[in-house]
Motif scaffolding. Sequence first.
Motif, mmCIF file in Angstrom:
data_model
loop_
_atom_site.group_PDB
_atom_site.id
_atom_site.type_symbol
_atom_site.label_atom_id
_atom_site.label_comp_id
_atom_site.label_asym_id
_atom_site.label_seq_id
_atom_site.Cartn_x
_atom_site.Cartn_y
_atom_site.Cartn_z
ATOM 1 N N GLU A 1 0.823 -1.277 0.126
ATOM 2 C CA GLU A 1 0.173 -0.014 -0.041
ATOM 3 C C GLU A 1 0.824 1.203 -0.035
ATOM 4 O O GLU A 1 1.793 1.257 0.994
ATOM 5 N N PHE A 2 0.794 2.000 -0.855
ATOM 6 C CA PHE A 2 1.457 3.313 -1.127
ATOM 7 C C PHE A 2 1.415 4.306 0.198
ATOM 8 O O PHE A 2 0.130 4.716 0.301
ATOM 9 N N VAL A 3 2.344 4.611 0.678
ATOM 10 C CA VAL A 3 1.925 5.804 1.760
ATOM 11 C C VAL A 3 2.994 7.066 1.207
ATOM 12 O O VAL A 3 4.316 6.838 1.201
ATOM 13 N N PRO A 4 2.266 8.069 1.127
ATOM 14 C CA PRO A 4 3.226 9.278 0.304
ATOM 15 C C PRO A 4 4.084 10.086 1.530
ATOM 16 O O PRO A 4 3.724 11.003 1.773
ATOM 17 N N ASP A 5 5.141 9.278 1.899
ATOM 18 C CA ASP A 5 5.908 10.026 2.679
ATOM 19 C C ASP A 5 7.438 9.609 2.539
ATOM 20 O O ASP A 5 7.755 8.859 1.563
ATOM 21 N N GLU A 6 8.348 9.869 3.554
ATOM 22 C CA GLU A 6 9.627 9.416 3.394
ATOM 23 C C GLU A 6 9.932 8.048 2.968
ATOM 24 O O GLU A 6 10.718 7.247 2.385
ATOM 25 N N LYS A 7 9.064 7.217 3.771
ATOM 26 C CA LYS A 7 9.169 5.785 3.471
ATOM 27 C C LYS A 7 9.001 5.024 2.319
ATOM 28 O O LYS A 7 9.167 4.063 1.733
ATOM 29 N N ALA A 8 8.297 6.173 1.406
ATOM 30 C CA ALA A 8 7.934 5.668 -0.153
ATOM 31 C C ALA A 8 9.268 6.017 -1.220
ATOM 32 O O ALA A 8 9.039 5.482 -2.309
ATOM 33 N N MET B 1 22.297 11.852 -7.696
ATOM 34 C CA MET B 1 21.486 11.052 -7.022
ATOM 35 C C MET B 1 21.347 11.134 -5.547
ATOM 36 O O MET B 1 22.712 11.414 -4.853
ATOM 37 N N LEU B 2 20.378 11.320 -4.702
ATOM 38 C CA LEU B 2 20.371 11.294 -3.380
ATOM 39 C C LEU B 2 19.783 10.025 -2.960
ATOM 40 O O LEU B 2 18.411 9.546 -3.483
ATOM 41 N N ILE B 3 20.591 9.072 -2.306
ATOM 42 C CA ILE B 3 19.967 7.808 -1.646
ATOM 43 C C ILE B 3 19.475 8.003 -0.409
ATOM 44 O O ILE B 3 20.149 8.369 0.477
ATOM 45 N N ASN B 4 18.303 7.307 -0.314
ATOM 46 C CA ASN B 4 17.516 7.029 0.866
ATOM 47 C C ASN B 4 17.163 5.613 1.185
ATOM 48 O O ASN B 4 16.067 5.215 1.227
ATOM 49 N N LYS C 1 15.114 -8.387 1.728
ATOM 50 C CA LYS C 1 16.530 -8.247 1.409
ATOM 51 C C LYS C 1 16.689 -7.297 -0.007
ATOM 52 O O LYS C 1 17.521 -7.226 -0.520
ATOM 53 N N SER C 2 15.383 -6.541 0.064
ATOM 54 C CA SER C 2 15.158 -5.676 -1.269
ATOM 55 C C SER C 2 16.297 -4.509 -1.095
ATOM 56 O O SER C 2 16.275 -3.816 -2.139
ATOM 57 N N SER C 3 16.579 -4.053 -0.009
ATOM 58 C CA SER C 3 17.572 -2.701 0.224
ATOM 59 C C SER C 3 18.909 -3.020 -0.079
ATOM 60 O O SER C 3 19.536 -2.021 -0.150
ATOM 61 N N ARG C 4 19.078 -4.247 -0.546
ATOM 62 C CA ARG C 4 20.526 -4.518 -1.081
ATOM 63 C C ARG C 4 20.410 -3.849 -2.451
ATOM 64 O O ARG C 4 19.887 -3.747 -3.107
ATOM 65 N N HIS C 5 21.934 -3.518 -2.750
ATOM 66 C CA HIS C 5 22.261 -3.212 -4.169
ATOM 67 C C HIS C 5 23.273 -4.294 -4.632
ATOM 68 O O HIS C 5 24.450 -4.437 -4.021
ATOM 69 N N ASP D 1 16.430 0.574 11.938
ATOM 70 C CA ASP D 1 15.146 1.067 11.660
ATOM 71 C C ASP D 1 15.059 2.489 10.805
ATOM 72 O O ASP D 1 13.916 3.101 10.929
ATOM 73 N N GLY D 2 16.189 3.057 10.672
ATOM 74 C CA GLY D 2 16.256 4.192 10.187
ATOM 75 C C GLY D 2 16.643 4.232 8.666
ATOM 76 O O GLY D 2 16.914 3.073 8.011
ATOM 77 N N PHE D 3 16.617 5.572 7.989
ATOM 78 C CA PHE D 3 16.987 5.378 6.597
ATOM 79 C C PHE D 3 18.566 5.820 6.587
ATOM 80 O O PHE D 3 19.045 6.783 7.090
#
Length: 238
Positions: free
Chosen positions: A10-17, A57-60, A68-72, A172-174
């Motif tokens: 579910e899309f949440v239009p804030d920093e988490k998106a 680019m600004l990476i968040n 594990k989708s936050s991996r690059h 828990d942070g960005f």
Amino acid sequence: MRDVSIAKSEFVPDEKAVMKIQDFQEDDELFRYCTLPQIIKYVECFTGPDILAMHTMLINKPPDPGKKSSRHPMHQDLHFFPFRPADLIVCAWTAMEKIDRSNGCLVVLPGTYKGSLKQHDYPEWEGGVNKLYHGVRDCDKSAPRLHLAMEKGDTVFFHPLLIHGSGMNRTDGFRKAIACHYASGDCHYIDVKGTTQENVEREVAEIAKTEYDIHSPVILKDIWAFRSRLVKGERRNL
């Protein structure tokens, strides 16, 4: 850009998106980073006096949702660049806060900048892979790796053939960082057709068609010419 795990929820239009802001070259405040004397004095050692900002680019990096989708994936930046020579291109990557292995610091394979451009594909990850997150095919998992722990404001400069990536954000942070790829005014565009980079051009053309309704032929050179901006000196070939 949104992380693949967020895009499927579910899309949440804030920093988490938002996981990344690409191409901020027309935003004067963000672009100020690309012109900082503290950055440019080192960039010029690689590029010479004529300097273009080719990719911003600004990476968040978001907290990993458990997939594990936050991996690059491990990759070489040159895979995405239709310009050469590689030795006149450099990335400046700056930590905007303390970064270590817990929140997904950069990891590099030392010395790989001396090698050649490798074949890249999407990795087969169970949790999904973010758009254009291509990785080196058959990357040697036994090769020595260096994890770059950085303090806020620390900057690393690296060659576009260096194999690098980043791990999961287990906090828990960005995890925030800002980066710019620079190229010399002496660089020139190449035709990627028939090369290992052809899959990038094909995917970019599809994005232009589906996201921006651009149906005329789009080549990789067009995209990079559009997104680049002169930083210092003279703009010639790019």
